[in-house]
Design a protein around this motif. Structure first.
Motif, PDB file in Angstrom:
ATOM      1  N   HIS A  98       0.839  -1.157   0.053  1.00  0.00           N
ATOM      2  CA  HIS A  98      -0.112   0.028  -0.104  1.00  0.00           C
ATOM      3  C   HIS A  98       1.020   1.229  -0.014  1.00  0.00           C
ATOM      4  O   HIS A  98       1.452   1.692   0.879  1.00  0.00           O
ATOM      5  N   VAL A 114       1.991   4.770   0.742  1.00  0.00           N
ATOM      6  CA  VAL A 114       1.354   5.813   1.408  1.00  0.00           C
ATOM      7  C   VAL A 114       1.003   7.216   0.622  1.00  0.00           C
ATOM      8  O   VAL A 114       0.369   7.945   0.513  1.00  0.00           O
ATOM      9  N   MET A 119       0.317   7.484  -2.254  1.00  0.00           N
ATOM     10  CA  MET A 119      -0.379   7.689  -3.329  1.00  0.00           C
ATOM     11  C   MET A 119      -1.200   9.011  -3.331  1.00  0.00           C
ATOM     12  O   MET A 119      -1.577   9.523  -2.397  1.00  0.00           O
ATOM     13  N   ARG A 120      -1.178   9.587  -4.631  1.00  0.00           N
ATOM     14  CA  ARG A 120      -1.687  10.959  -4.526  1.00  0.00           C
ATOM     15  C   ARG A 120      -3.048  10.983  -4.112  1.00  0.00           C
ATOM     16  O   ARG A 120      -4.093  10.253  -4.526  1.00  0.00           O
ATOM     17  N   LYS A 121      -3.360  12.057  -3.315  1.00  0.00           N
ATOM     18  CA  LYS A 121      -4.633  12.191  -2.841  1.00  0.00           C
ATOM     19  C   LYS A 121      -5.481  12.958  -3.869  1.00  0.00           C
ATOM     20  O   LYS A 121      -5.345  14.266  -3.859  1.00  0.00           O
ATOM     21  N   ASP A 122      -6.128  12.131  -4.750  1.00  0.00           N
ATOM     22  CA  ASP A 122      -6.778  12.857  -5.725  1.00  0.00           C
ATOM     23  C   ASP A 122      -8.468  13.102  -5.657  1.00  0.00           C
ATOM     24  O   ASP A 122      -9.025  13.423  -6.469  1.00  0.00           O
ATOM     25  N   GLU A 123      -8.828  12.773  -4.391  1.00  0.00           N
ATOM     26  CA  GLU A 123     -10.014  12.350  -4.097  1.00  0.00           C
ATOM     27  C   GLU A 123     -10.300  13.818  -3.186  1.00  0.00           C
ATOM     28  O   GLU A 123      -9.590  14.044  -2.540  1.00  0.00           O
TER      29      GLU A 123
END
Lengths: 10, 212
Positions: free
Chosen positions: A1, A3, A5-9
């Protein structure tokens, strides 16, 4: 996982 | 972006617009929980701190600005502009019972022990319970104006649609964020009682009257 990961939400 | 997330964001946008229109047109914040709106302002402030540091898209940035801006306008309406119509006697939920446990949980359970990540996690956990003061107020007053019911339906639908978005992204993009999904499930479950009343009553033209 990947971390950095782009927060695109709202 | 997928249809579930897009419709979810539009539902969230609609909820905020319904609330602002209700306040502005009726010049009143009766039946609206100021505490929930303060919690939403905290949710957006702690979640969108990366507004200036990471650019995702015009859509993403503009929606973040809109959500942060309108959340503060809403709090201003309740506690300043339309203060005389604010029903503080029925808005008595102890928000410290939400903020402290959620803050502790964000500190203990997160994806990365960094300030931004812990604040984002705090925001996700807080959002899942932020509507409780509002639902508590509706149960205390025993009823909700139909416009407030529409606001709550749109607001509850947005995270329910995000659950579908996460299912979609899991299967098609391999994207999965356990914290967001678990909090999203809790958030949506809290609306179930209201969803039932909304569909069985409001859509038939009746008013919602939660068991006081």
């Amino acid at each position: 996982h990947n971390v950095t990961m782009r927060k695109d939400e709202l | 972006m997928n249809i579930f997330r897009l419709v979810g964001d539009m539902s969230h946008l609609l909820a905020i617009i319904i609330l602002l229109m209700k306040m502005w047109k009726s010049r009143s914040v009766a039946g609206i929980s100021g505490k929930s709106q303060i919690l939403f302002a905290i949710v957006f402030t702690t979640r969108y701190l990366d507004l200036f540091t990471s650019f995702v898209s015009i859509y993403n940035t503009s929606m973040k600005v809109f959500f942060i801006g309108t959340s503060y306008v809403t709090v201003y309406f309740i506690y300043q502009h339309f203060k005389p119509t604010y029903d503080s006697n029925h808005d008595t939920f102890r928000v410290e019972f939400l903020i402290v446990p959620v803050g502790g949980l964000a500190f203990l359970v997160n994806h990365e022990f960094s300030l931004l990540e812990i604040l984002w996690t705090f925001s996700i956990y807080l959002e899942s319970v932020a509507i409780l003061p509002q639902l508590f107020m509706v149960s205390k007053t025993g009823e909700a104006e139909s416009i407030t019911s529409h606001y709550l339906f749109a607001l509850g639908s947005y995270r329910a649609l995000y659950l579908l978005n996460w299912i979609y992204r899991y299967y098609f993009e391999g994207f999965f964020d356990l914290i967001a999904v678990v909090a999203g499930c809790v958030q949506t479950i809290l609306y179930c009682d209201f969803f039932y009343l909304y569909i069985t009553k409001v859509l038939k033209g009746k008013k919602i009257s939660l068991p006081a």
